[in-house]
Design an enzyme around this catalytic site. Structure first.
Site, PDB file in Angstrom:
ATOM      1  N   GLY A  87     -43.120 -69.403  90.076  1.00 10.10           N
ATOM      2  CA  GLY A  87     -42.364 -69.411  91.025  1.00 10.10           C
ATOM      3  C   GLY A  87     -40.996 -68.884  90.905  1.00 10.10           C
ATOM      4  O   GLY A  87     -41.032 -67.836  90.181  1.00 10.10           O
ATOM      5  N   CYS A  88     -39.996 -68.987  91.826  1.00 12.62           N
ATOM      6  CA  CYS A  88     -38.639 -68.634  91.584  1.00 12.62           C
ATOM      7  C   CYS A  88     -38.083 -68.664  90.215  1.00 12.62           C
ATOM      8  O   CYS A  88     -38.192 -69.760  89.560  1.00 12.62           O
ATOM      9  CB  CYS A  88     -37.602 -69.259  92.461  1.00 12.62           C
ATOM     10  SG  CYS A  88     -36.003 -68.856  92.147  1.00 12.62           S
ATOM     11  N   PHE A  89     -37.828 -67.542  89.372  1.00 18.00           N
ATOM     12  CA  PHE A  89     -37.562 -67.662  87.986  1.00 18.00           C
ATOM     13  C   PHE A  89     -36.350 -68.308  87.657  1.00 18.00           C
ATOM     14  O   PHE A  89     -35.845 -68.631  86.624  1.00 18.00           O
ATOM     15  CB  PHE A  89     -37.494 -66.231  87.362  1.00 18.00           C
ATOM     16  CG  PHE A  89     -36.928 -65.221  88.224  1.00 18.00           C
ATOM     17  CD1 PHE A  89     -35.863 -65.194  88.744  1.00 18.00           C
ATOM     18  CD2 PHE A  89     -37.384 -63.796  87.691  1.00 18.00           C
ATOM     19  CE1 PHE A  89     -35.166 -64.064  89.496  1.00 18.00           C
ATOM     20  CE2 PHE A  89     -36.952 -62.687  88.365  1.00 18.00           C
ATOM     21  CZ  PHE A  89     -35.821 -62.671  89.277  1.00 18.00           C
TER      22      PHE A  89
ATOM     23  N   CYS B  61     -33.297 -73.576  94.315  1.00 17.15           N
ATOM     24  CA  CYS B  61     -34.419 -73.308  93.536  1.00 17.15           C
ATOM     25  C   CYS B  61     -35.271 -74.729  92.973  1.00 17.15           C
ATOM     26  O   CYS B  61     -34.873 -74.937  91.791  1.00 17.15           O
ATOM     27  CB  CYS B  61     -34.182 -72.252  92.337  1.00 17.15           C
ATOM     28  SG  CYS B  61     -35.788 -71.669  91.578  1.00 17.15           S
TER      29      CYS B  61
END
Length: 168
Positions: A8-10, A158
């Site tokens: 997903g979101c790094f 995040c």
């Protein structure tokens, strides 16, 4: 050793792995696509085929590949396909791009074990893309403002998308 993971979101992925003893260095970037030097805005269109990826360099005398993979599986939902939570698109897919055959074997073994554990808890099948890094293509480093983003922006968004299921 080096391995590449997409969860997903790094931003959150980098923060997670940077906190593990034995992880020597991380970089966020893009991998698994067909366009050279893709940038964030282009990757977000879904037209490049790239995923948001974390490059992890680790010391096997301190942290094993098995432990790296445990952190990978237990800290996202690998059954969601092209998304993690509200982040949707192929760039958010679950992925492991391995750099040696032992990593590849462990990735496949742990995927099967985690899929069984998830299935027992009512989750669907694991959708994680598992490929040799050479087959996934080049790693393109993300723009500087993405590197260590949550360290620079402690209030940044995040969230983790962990299932709460442990890898046996």
């Amino acid at each position: 050793m080096r391995i590449y993971v997409g969860m997903g979101c790094f931003w959150g992925v980098q923060k997670l792995f940077d906190a593990l003893p034995g992880v020597k260095a991380t970089r966020v970037g893009y991998m698994g696509g067909t366009v050279e030097n893709p940038g964030y805005m282009r990757v977000c269109t879904g037209s490049t085929g790239h995923a948001e990826i974390l490059e992890i360099d680790y010391d096997e005398t301190v942290i094993s590949t098995q432990e790296i993979l445990r952190a990978f599986w237990e800290n996202h939902d690998p059954t969601q396909g092209d998304r993690q939570g509200n982040d949707r698109g192929s760039q958010y897919r679950s992925a492991i791009y391995y750099t040696d055959p032992e990593q590849g074997s462990l990735a496949q073994e742990t995927a099967a074990a985690y899929e069984a554990a998830l299935g027992n808890a009512g989750y669907g099948r694991v959708t994680t893309e598992i490929l040799p890094a050479t087959q996934a293509g080049l790693f393109w480093e993300a723009e500087e403002y993405h590197q260590k983003y949550l360290e620079k922006n402690p209030g940044g968004y995040c969230p983790t998308h962990a299932t709460g299921i442990c890898l046996a």
